[in-house]
Design a protein around this motif. Sequence first.
Motif, PDB file in Angstrom:
ATOM      1  N   SER A  54      21.436  -7.339  11.366  1.00  0.00           N
ATOM      2  CA  SER A  54      20.226  -8.161  11.358  1.00  0.00           C
ATOM      3  C   SER A  54      18.986  -7.335  11.688  1.00  0.00           C
ATOM      4  O   SER A  54      17.926  -7.527  11.085  1.00  0.00           O
ATOM      5  CB  SER A  54      20.366  -9.339  12.328  1.00  0.00           C
ATOM      6  N   LEU A  55      19.106  -6.392  12.626  1.00  0.00           N
ATOM      7  CA  LEU A  55      17.953  -5.540  12.946  1.00  0.00           C
ATOM      8  C   LEU A  55      17.620  -4.595  11.796  1.00  0.00           C
ATOM      9  O   LEU A  55      16.442  -4.344  11.517  1.00  0.00           O
ATOM     10  CB  LEU A  55      18.218  -4.749  14.219  1.00  0.00           C
ATOM     11  N   ALA A  56      18.639  -4.086  11.127  1.00  0.00           N
ATOM     12  CA  ALA A  56      18.396  -3.212   9.980  1.00  0.00           C
ATOM     13  C   ALA A  56      17.720  -3.991   8.856  1.00  0.00           C
ATOM     14  O   ALA A  56      16.791  -3.494   8.214  1.00  0.00           O
ATOM     15  CB  ALA A  56      19.705  -2.608   9.486  1.00  0.00           C
ATOM     16  N   LEU A  57      18.170  -5.223   8.630  1.00  0.00           N
ATOM     17  CA  LEU A  57      17.562  -6.067   7.604  1.00  0.00           C
ATOM     18  C   LEU A  57      16.123  -6.402   7.960  1.00  0.00           C
ATOM     19  O   LEU A  57      15.233  -6.346   7.112  1.00  0.00           O
ATOM     20  CB  LEU A  57      18.379  -7.342   7.418  1.00  0.00           C
ATOM     21  N   LYS A  58      15.883  -6.738   9.215  1.00  0.00           N
ATOM     22  CA  LYS A  58      14.519  -7.054   9.667  1.00  0.00           C
ATOM     23  C   LYS A  58      13.590  -5.857   9.472  1.00  0.00           C
ATOM     24  O   LYS A  58      12.473  -5.998   8.983  1.00  0.00           O
ATOM     25  CB  LYS A  58      14.553  -7.454  11.134  1.00  0.00           C
ATOM     26  N   SER A  59      14.074  -4.677   9.821  1.00  0.00           N
ATOM     27  CA  SER A  59      13.265  -3.470   9.692  1.00  0.00           C
ATOM     28  C   SER A  59      12.975  -3.152   8.224  1.00  0.00           C
ATOM     29  O   SER A  59      11.833  -2.824   7.867  1.00  0.00           O
ATOM     30  CB  SER A  59      13.982  -2.298  10.339  1.00  0.00           C
ATOM     31  N   SER A  60      13.991  -3.257   7.376  1.00  0.00           N
ATOM     32  CA  SER A  60      13.778  -2.939   5.964  1.00  0.00           C
ATOM     33  C   SER A  60      12.884  -3.976   5.290  1.00  0.00           C
ATOM     34  O   SER A  60      12.066  -3.624   4.433  1.00  0.00           O
ATOM     35  CB  SER A  60      15.107  -2.817   5.231  1.00  0.00           C
ATOM     36  N   LEU A  61      13.000  -5.243   5.684  1.00  0.00           N
ATOM     37  CA  LEU A  61      12.106  -6.263   5.125  1.00  0.00           C
ATOM     38  C   LEU A  61      10.671  -6.046   5.583  1.00  0.00           C
ATOM     39  O   LEU A  61       9.732  -6.259   4.806  1.00  0.00           O
ATOM     40  CB  LEU A  61      12.580  -7.661   5.512  1.00  0.00           C
ATOM     41  N   ALA A  62      10.487  -5.623   6.830  1.00  0.00           N
ATOM     42  CA  ALA A  62       9.142  -5.342   7.327  1.00  0.00           C
ATOM     43  C   ALA A  62       8.526  -4.168   6.559  1.00  0.00           C
ATOM     44  O   ALA A  62       7.338  -4.214   6.196  1.00  0.00           O
ATOM     45  CB  ALA A  62       9.177  -5.047   8.817  1.00  0.00           C
ATOM     46  N   ASN A  63       9.317  -3.138   6.295  1.00  0.00           N
ATOM     47  CA  ASN A  63       8.812  -1.994   5.527  1.00  0.00           C
ATOM     48  C   ASN A  63       8.492  -2.397   4.093  1.00  0.00           C
ATOM     49  O   ASN A  63       7.477  -1.984   3.534  1.00  0.00           O
ATOM     50  CB  ASN A  63       9.830  -0.862   5.525  1.00  0.00           C
ATOM     51  N   PHE A  64       9.350  -3.213   3.497  1.00  0.00           N
ATOM     52  CA  PHE A  64       9.126  -3.678   2.132  1.00  0.00           C
ATOM     53  C   PHE A  64       7.859  -4.536   2.063  1.00  0.00           C
ATOM     54  O   PHE A  64       7.046  -4.386   1.153  1.00  0.00           O
ATOM     55  CB  PHE A  64      10.343  -4.484   1.664  1.00  0.00           C
ATOM     56  N   LYS A  65       7.676  -5.397   3.045  1.00  0.00           N
ATOM     57  CA  LYS A  65       6.487  -6.248   3.093  1.00  0.00           C
ATOM     58  C   LYS A  65       5.227  -5.400   3.280  1.00  0.00           C
ATOM     59  O   LYS A  65       4.196  -5.663   2.658  1.00  0.00           O
ATOM     60  CB  LYS A  65       6.616  -7.249   4.233  1.00  0.00           C
ATOM     61  N   ALA A  66       5.309  -4.371   4.103  1.00  0.00           N
ATOM     62  CA  ALA A  66       4.156  -3.496   4.330  1.00  0.00           C
ATOM     63  C   ALA A  66       3.765  -2.760   3.055  1.00  0.00           C
ATOM     64  O   ALA A  66       2.576  -2.575   2.772  1.00  0.00           O
ATOM     65  CB  ALA A  66       4.460  -2.505   5.446  1.00  0.00           C
ATOM     66  N   VAL A  67       4.746  -2.360   2.267  1.00  0.00           N
ATOM     67  CA  VAL A  67       4.459  -1.672   1.010  1.00  0.00           C
ATOM     68  C   VAL A  67       3.804  -2.634   0.027  1.00  0.00           C
ATOM     69  O   VAL A  67       2.840  -2.285  -0.665  1.00  0.00           O
ATOM     70  CB  VAL A  67       5.755  -1.073   0.411  1.00  0.00           C
ATOM     71  N   LEU A  68       4.300  -3.859  -0.027  1.00  0.00           N
ATOM     72  CA  LEU A  68       3.736  -4.834  -0.965  1.00  0.00           C
ATOM     73  C   LEU A  68       2.335  -5.269  -0.581  1.00  0.00           C
ATOM     74  O   LEU A  68       1.491  -5.509  -1.448  1.00  0.00           O
ATOM     75  CB  LEU A  68       4.639  -6.068  -1.053  1.00  0.00           C
ATOM     76  N   LEU A  69       2.087  -5.382   0.714  1.00  0.00           N
ATOM     77  CA  LEU A  69       0.797  -5.896   1.178  1.00  0.00           C
ATOM     78  C   LEU A  69      -0.149  -4.789   1.642  1.00  0.00           C
ATOM     79  O   LEU A  69      -1.123  -5.078   2.334  1.00  0.00           O
ATOM     80  CB  LEU A  69       1.018  -6.883   2.325  1.00  0.00           C
ATOM     81  N   ARG A  70       0.142  -3.574   1.240  1.00  0.00           N
ATOM     82  CA  ARG A  70      -0.692  -2.454   1.673  1.00  0.00           C
ATOM     83  C   ARG A  70      -2.127  -2.656   1.186  1.00  0.00           C
ATOM     84  O   ARG A  70      -2.379  -2.885   0.014  1.00  0.00           O
ATOM     85  CB  ARG A  70      -0.141  -1.152   1.133  1.00  0.00           C
ATOM     86  N   LYS A  71      -3.037  -2.558   2.121  1.00  0.00           N
ATOM     87  CA  LYS A  71      -4.449  -2.722   1.779  1.00  0.00           C
ATOM     88  C   LYS A  71      -5.051  -1.348   1.531  1.00  0.00           C
ATOM     89  O   LYS A  71      -4.668  -0.359   2.136  1.00  0.00           O
ATOM     90  CB  LYS A  71      -5.190  -3.411   2.915  1.00  0.00           C
ATOM     91  N   ARG A  72      -6.010  -1.319   0.656  1.00  0.00           N
ATOM     92  CA  ARG A  72      -6.696  -0.054   0.411  1.00  0.00           C
ATOM     93  C   ARG A  72      -7.606   0.269   1.578  1.00  0.00           C
ATOM     94  O   ARG A  72      -8.249  -0.594   2.160  1.00  0.00           O
ATOM     95  CB  ARG A  72      -7.558  -0.162  -0.840  1.00  0.00           C
ATOM     96  N   ALA A  73      -7.638   1.519   1.913  1.00  0.00           N
ATOM     97  CA  ALA A  73      -8.538   1.968   2.975  1.00  0.00           C
ATOM     98  C   ALA A  73      -9.966   1.907   2.450  1.00  0.00           C
ATOM     99  O   ALA A  73     -10.230   2.263   1.308  1.00  0.00           O
ATOM    100  CB  ALA A  73      -8.188   3.394   3.394  1.00  0.00           C
ATOM    101  N   PRO A  74     -10.904   1.426   3.274  1.00  0.00           N
ATOM    102  CA  PRO A  74     -12.299   1.366   2.836  1.00  0.00           C
ATOM    103  C   PRO A  74     -12.835   2.770   2.523  1.00  0.00           C
ATOM    104  O   PRO A  74     -12.432   3.746   3.141  1.00  0.00           O
ATOM    105  CB  PRO A  74     -13.032   0.773   4.015  1.00  0.00           C
ATOM    106  N   LYS A  75     -13.745   2.841   1.572  1.00  0.00           N
ATOM    107  CA  LYS A  75     -14.334   4.131   1.212  1.00  0.00           C
ATOM    108  C   LYS A  75     -15.205   4.628   2.357  1.00  0.00           C
ATOM    109  O   LYS A  75     -15.774   3.861   3.121  1.00  0.00           O
ATOM    110  CB  LYS A  75     -15.157   3.983  -0.067  1.00  0.00           C
TER     111      LYS A  75
END
Length: 84
Positions: A54-75
């Motif tokens: 469950s912890l491995a799944l939680k961690s991998s889902l958090a990483n996957f979510k971070a990649v999908l919702l990655r915001k662009r850094a302001p110029k």
Amino acid sequence: MRLSAKMSPTHRFTVLLLAVGMFLTICPRAEAYIDAGSGSYLLQIAIASLLGASLALKSSLANFKAVLLRKRAPKSGSPENEGA
């Protein structure tokens, strides 16, 4: 060249199954017992496996979510980054 390199996976499985079957039929019956603490140990292994998965799944889902919702850094020239 090794003999196993020529065998297909299905053939390897058949040979393994036959070897295990022969081992189980030829070997004498084992006079063994299961220790009283074995059930407790198996329960501990099962719980630890579930928690670890469950912890491995939680961690991998958090990483996957971070990649999908990655915001662009302001110029660097934007007014948001300029201090007072």
